[in-house]
Design a protein around this motif. Structure first.
Motif, mmCIF file in Angstrom:
data_model
loop_
_atom_site.group_PDB
_atom_site.id
_atom_site.type_symbol
_atom_site.label_atom_id
_atom_site.label_comp_id
_atom_site.label_asym_id
_atom_site.label_seq_id
_atom_site.Cartn_x
_atom_site.Cartn_y
_atom_site.Cartn_z
ATOM 1 N N MET A 16 -20.505 -14.430 -14.402
ATOM 2 C CA MET A 16 -19.831 -15.690 -14.627
ATOM 3 C C MET A 16 -20.598 -16.762 -13.855
ATOM 4 S SD MET A 16 -16.912 -16.492 -16.221
ATOM 5 C CE MET A 16 -16.118 -14.917 -16.241
ATOM 6 N N THR A 17 -21.130 -17.747 -14.562
ATOM 7 C CA THR A 17 -21.955 -18.757 -13.904
ATOM 8 C C THR A 17 -21.302 -20.135 -13.844
ATOM 9 O OG1 THR A 17 -23.089 -19.255 -15.985
ATOM 10 C CG2 THR A 17 -24.106 -17.605 -14.540
ATOM 11 N N HIS A 18 -20.177 -20.347 -14.522
ATOM 12 C CA HIS A 18 -19.523 -21.663 -14.508
ATOM 13 C C HIS A 18 -19.080 -21.973 -13.079
ATOM 14 C CE1 HIS A 18 -16.618 -24.846 -15.258
ATOM 15 N NE2 HIS A 18 -17.214 -25.014 -16.419
ATOM 16 N N PRO A 19 -19.495 -23.125 -12.522
ATOM 17 C CA PRO A 19 -19.225 -23.402 -11.112
ATOM 18 C C PRO A 19 -17.747 -23.563 -10.761
ATOM 19 C CG PRO A 19 -20.189 -25.316 -12.181
ATOM 20 C CD PRO A 19 -20.242 -24.194 -13.168
ATOM 21 N N PHE A 20 -16.885 -23.895 -11.711
ATOM 22 C CA PHE A 20 -15.476 -24.121 -11.398
ATOM 23 C C PHE A 20 -14.566 -22.985 -11.862
ATOM 24 C CE2 PHE A 20 -17.380 -28.382 -11.888
ATOM 25 C CZ PHE A 20 -17.318 -28.749 -10.556
ATOM 26 N N HIS A 21 -15.133 -21.947 -12.460
ATOM 27 C CA HIS A 21 -14.322 -20.827 -12.925
ATOM 28 C C HIS A 21 -13.936 -19.950 -11.733
ATOM 29 C CE1 HIS A 21 -13.041 -17.292 -15.138
ATOM 30 N NE2 HIS A 21 -12.974 -18.067 -16.214
ATOM 31 N N PRO A 22 -12.688 -19.492 -11.667
ATOM 32 C CA PRO A 22 -12.267 -18.677 -10.510
ATOM 33 C C PRO A 22 -13.029 -17.358 -10.382
ATOM 34 C CG PRO A 22 -10.506 -18.823 -12.152
ATOM 35 C CD PRO A 22 -11.601 -19.738 -12.598
ATOM 36 N N LEU A 23 -13.640 -16.886 -11.452
ATOM 37 C CA LEU A 23 -14.410 -15.641 -11.389
ATOM 38 C C LEU A 23 -15.907 -15.889 -11.212
ATOM 39 C CD1 LEU A 23 -12.626 -13.678 -14.266
ATOM 40 C CD2 LEU A 23 -12.220 -13.519 -11.805
ATOM 41 N N GLN A 24 -16.286 -17.097 -10.836
ATOM 42 C CA GLN A 24 -17.688 -17.459 -10.686
ATOM 43 C C GLN A 24 -18.384 -16.490 -9.732
ATOM 44 O OE1 GLN A 24 -19.360 -19.316 -7.893
ATOM 45 N NE2 GLN A 24 -21.198 -19.727 -9.040
ATOM 46 N N GLY A 25 -19.541 -16.001 -10.145
ATOM 47 C CA GLY A 25 -20.302 -15.062 -9.337
ATOM 48 C C GLY A 25 -20.015 -13.597 -9.633
ATOM 49 N N ARG A 26 -18.934 -13.308 -10.339
ATOM 50 C CA ARG A 26 -18.582 -11.923 -10.680
ATOM 51 C C ARG A 26 -19.430 -11.460 -11.864
ATOM 52 N NH1 ARG A 26 -13.097 -10.494 -9.517
ATOM 53 N NH2 ARG A 26 -13.741 -8.444 -10.227
ATOM 54 N N GLU A 27 -19.673 -10.173 -11.923
ATOM 55 C CA GLU A 27 -20.412 -9.589 -13.039
ATOM 56 C C GLU A 27 -19.510 -8.646 -13.813
ATOM 57 O OE1 GLU A 27 -24.125 -7.840 -12.069
ATOM 58 O OE2 GLU A 27 -24.771 -9.555 -10.887
ATOM 59 N N TYR A 28 -19.591 -8.730 -15.138
ATOM 60 C CA TYR A 28 -18.827 -7.868 -16.034
ATOM 61 C C TYR A 28 -19.767 -7.293 -17.073
ATOM 62 C CZ TYR A 28 -14.626 -9.933 -14.063
ATOM 63 O OH TYR A 28 -13.645 -10.324 -13.202
ATOM 64 N N SER A 29 -19.399 -6.178 -17.639
ATOM 65 C CA SER A 29 -20.187 -5.579 -18.716
ATOM 66 C C SER A 29 -19.844 -6.274 -20.025
ATOM 67 C CB SER A 29 -19.881 -4.087 -18.841
ATOM 68 O OG SER A 29 -20.275 -3.418 -17.679
ATOM 69 N N LEU A 30 -20.859 -6.687 -20.729
ATOM 70 C CA LEU A 30 -20.697 -7.367 -22.003
ATOM 71 C C LEU A 30 -20.224 -6.374 -23.065
ATOM 72 C CD1 LEU A 30 -21.222 -9.897 -23.787
ATOM 73 C CD2 LEU A 30 -23.512 -8.986 -24.135
ATOM 74 N N VAL A 31 -19.148 -6.737 -23.771
ATOM 75 C CA VAL A 31 -18.664 -5.912 -24.878
ATOM 76 C C VAL A 31 -19.308 -6.388 -26.170
ATOM 77 C CG1 VAL A 31 -16.645 -5.241 -26.226
ATOM 78 C CG2 VAL A 31 -16.492 -5.359 -23.733
ATOM 79 N N THR A 32 -19.237 -7.691 -26.425
ATOM 80 C CA THR A 32 -19.857 -8.264 -27.622
ATOM 81 C C THR A 32 -20.071 -9.757 -27.429
ATOM 82 O OG1 THR A 32 -19.745 -8.398 -30.038
ATOM 83 C CG2 THR A 32 -17.699 -8.716 -28.850
ATOM 84 N N TYR A 33 -20.967 -10.293 -28.242
ATOM 85 C CA TYR A 33 -21.315 -11.716 -28.243
ATOM 86 C C TYR A 33 -21.093 -12.194 -29.664
ATOM 87 C CZ TYR A 33 -24.377 -15.782 -27.400
ATOM 88 O OH TYR A 33 -24.891 -17.042 -27.243
ATOM 89 N N ARG A 34 -20.179 -13.145 -29.863
ATOM 90 C CA ARG A 34 -19.822 -13.594 -31.210
ATOM 91 C C ARG A 34 -19.775 -15.110 -31.299
ATOM 92 N NH1 ARG A 34 -14.583 -9.852 -32.436
ATOM 93 N NH2 ARG A 34 -15.647 -7.855 -32.379
ATOM 94 N N HIS A 35 -19.913 -15.590 -32.527
ATOM 95 C CA HIS A 35 -19.750 -17.018 -32.803
ATOM 96 C C HIS A 35 -18.344 -17.208 -33.378
ATOM 97 C CE1 HIS A 35 -21.123 -21.074 -33.504
ATOM 98 N NE2 HIS A 35 -20.526 -21.027 -34.684
#
Length: 75
Positions: free
Chosen positions: A1-20
Motif C-alpha cells: 500500500m503506497t497511498h500516503p494517507f491510507h491507514p494501511l500505508q506501508g503494509r504488503e499484501y498478496s495480489l489476488v487479481t488486477y482488474r479494470h
C-alpha cells in the motif's frame, strides 16, 4: 500500500487479481481478516507510475492562493 494517507500505508499484501472496474484499475487482495478487498491500483506499487507525477515531482505552477484569486476574478 503506497497511498500516503491510507491507514494501511506501508503494509504488503498478496495480489489476488488486477482488474479494470468502473473506469479505473483496481487491485484485489485478502485483508487481515481473510476478506477480499479492493482498492484503486494507483494506491499500490502494482500500477505503472504516472509519467506526469514523475516529471512534476509534486510541484505545481499555481498555489492554492493563486487559484482562489482566479476564482474571485471570474465571479
Amino acid at each position: 500500500m503506497t497511498h500516503p494517507f491510507h491507514p494501511l500505508q506501508g503494509r504488503e499484501y498478496s495480489l489476488v487479481t488486477y482488474r479494470h472496474n468502473w473506469g479505473e484499475d483496481r487491485v484485489y487482495f485478502h485483508d487481515d481478516k481473510g476478506d477480499l478487498s479492493a482498492i484503486p491500483a494507483s494506491w499500490t506499487s502494482v500500477a505503472p507510475k504516472d509519467p506526469f507525477r514523475e516529471v512534476a515531482a509534486g510541484r505545481c505552477l499555481l498555489r492554492f492562493v493563486d487559484l482562489q484569486g482566479l476564482i474571485a476574478l471570474a465571479h
